[in-house]
Design an enzyme around this catalytic site. Structure first.
Site, mmCIF file in Angstrom:
data_model
loop_
_atom_site.group_PDB
_atom_site.id
_atom_site.type_symbol
_atom_site.label_atom_id
_atom_site.label_comp_id
_atom_site.label_asym_id
_atom_site.label_seq_id
_atom_site.Cartn_x
_atom_site.Cartn_y
_atom_site.Cartn_z
ATOM 1 N N LYS A 10 -10.397 -30.833 3.517
ATOM 2 C CA LYS A 10 -10.426 -31.002 4.973
ATOM 3 C C LYS A 10 -11.127 -29.804 5.603
ATOM 4 O O LYS A 10 -11.185 -28.701 5.032
ATOM 5 C CB LYS A 10 -9.007 -31.152 5.538
ATOM 6 C CG LYS A 10 -8.080 -29.955 5.322
ATOM 7 C CD LYS A 10 -8.231 -28.831 6.349
ATOM 8 C CE LYS A 10 -7.297 -27.659 6.089
ATOM 9 N NZ LYS A 10 -7.604 -26.492 6.968
ATOM 10 N N GLY A 101 -7.027 -27.362 -0.305
ATOM 11 C CA GLY A 101 -7.085 -27.811 -1.697
ATOM 12 C C GLY A 101 -5.733 -28.132 -2.298
ATOM 13 O O GLY A 101 -5.530 -29.196 -2.878
ATOM 14 N N ASP A 136 0.055 -28.883 5.835
ATOM 15 C CA ASP A 136 -1.168 -29.698 5.858
ATOM 16 C C ASP A 136 -1.034 -31.008 5.079
ATOM 17 O O ASP A 136 -1.918 -31.856 5.134
ATOM 18 C CB ASP A 136 -2.353 -28.906 5.282
ATOM 19 C CG ASP A 136 -2.896 -27.873 6.262
ATOM 20 O OD1 ASP A 136 -2.604 -27.988 7.471
ATOM 21 O OD2 ASP A 136 -3.614 -26.966 5.821
#
Length: 283
Positions: A10, A101, A136
């Site tokens: 992202k 990641g 996230d």
């Protein structure tokens, strides 16, 4: 049984910090989108009731500290699963780069195990479970493009950004999000114009998008790591249309409309930076 999942990185088109919560986290307002740089997750069913993680990276642990391991463990405990899994991670996303990641790997494990074990858990339940592991992860469960609020658990889908290329440049350093947030002075922030950014997405306006991106963490990371600022200047000088740090850094990205220009910027940055990528925006 084997299951495969793609785990895309992202980038933050916008990252704003609103205030600090009683639980120690911060309330954020972020617009995030996915890009075509991805890890590959392979899930192998095990007869034994255990979790194994394999990957080839000296920077990422392969035990219970790994977010992918934590995701599988949380799913097993929440739904009382007594089956085992061997998680193999093929890393392409740089580590400690501000590209999500570890979070996207964990999200891919939750999605993949949901399929492999035929659990039929709704996405919103998977996202809620992911939020207990990392801020996230809920966004990475849904992917695409979204407004993310709260401490990361509230997701509002947004239109896909205009088609473009993303050139990423990461120096050979890692940045701790915890350290960056600890250095943040909430009363001295220059907040990005998130409303204008959202307007650019709804209008599919690339120029307005590039003019509206912003990240309140950027000045903190640049003060601690001046080389990140030099990379940002170099990316701008090379001709990228919109240039910003993703997450808490240290990766700088540039948005570019045309492939030929993206390739020229990629070539120019390679002589200047440790890791450089040119990929399409997915969103």
């Amino acid at each position: 049984m084997v299951c495969f999942e793609k785990a895309p990185a992202k980038i933050n088109l916008s990252l704003d910090v609103l205030d600090k919560r009683p639980d120690g986290y911060h309330n954020v307002e972020m617009v995030m989108t996915t890009i075509d740089l991805a890890d590959r997750i392979e899930l192998y069913a095990l007869e034994e009731d255990q979790i194994k993680v394999s990957l080839w990276s000296r920077y990422v642990p392969n035990d219970e500290r790994n977010l992918a391991y934590k995701a599988a463990d949380a799913l097993k405990k929440a739904y009382r699963i007594t089956k085992g899994v061997h998680i193999r991670i093929e890393k392409s996303i740089p580590v400690s780069a501000g590209l999500g990641g570890g979070s996207t790997d964990a999200a891919a494990v939750l999605r993949g195990l949901n399929r492999m074990w035929s659990l039929e858990i709704p996405e919103d339940e998977l996202a809620s479970l992911g939020a207990t592991i990392g801020s996230d992860i809920p966004f990475c469960i849904y992917g695409k493009t979204a407004m993310v609020t709260g401490r990361g658990e509230r997701i509002e889908p947004l239109p896909t950004p205009p088609p473009c290329w993303v050139v990423l440049a990461k120096p050979n350093i890692g940045v701790s999000s915890r350290t960056i947030f600890q250095q943040l002075e909430l009363d001295q922030l220059t907040h990005p114009n998130t409303a204008r950014l959202m307007e650019s997405l709804h209008a599919h306006d690339f120029t307005k998008l590039c003019q509206s991106i912003g990240n309140v963490l950027e000045h903190v990371t640049l003060a601690l790591h001046p080389e990140v600022g030099r990379i940002k200047d170099k990316m701008r000088d090379a001709g990228a249309n919109g240039v910003l740090m993703s997450g808490s850094g240290p990766t700088i990205y540039g948005l570019v409309e045309h492939e030929s220009k993206a390739q020229r910027i990629y070539n120019g940055m390679r002589g200047f930076c440790h890791e450089v990528y040119a990929v399409r925006i997915l969103g």
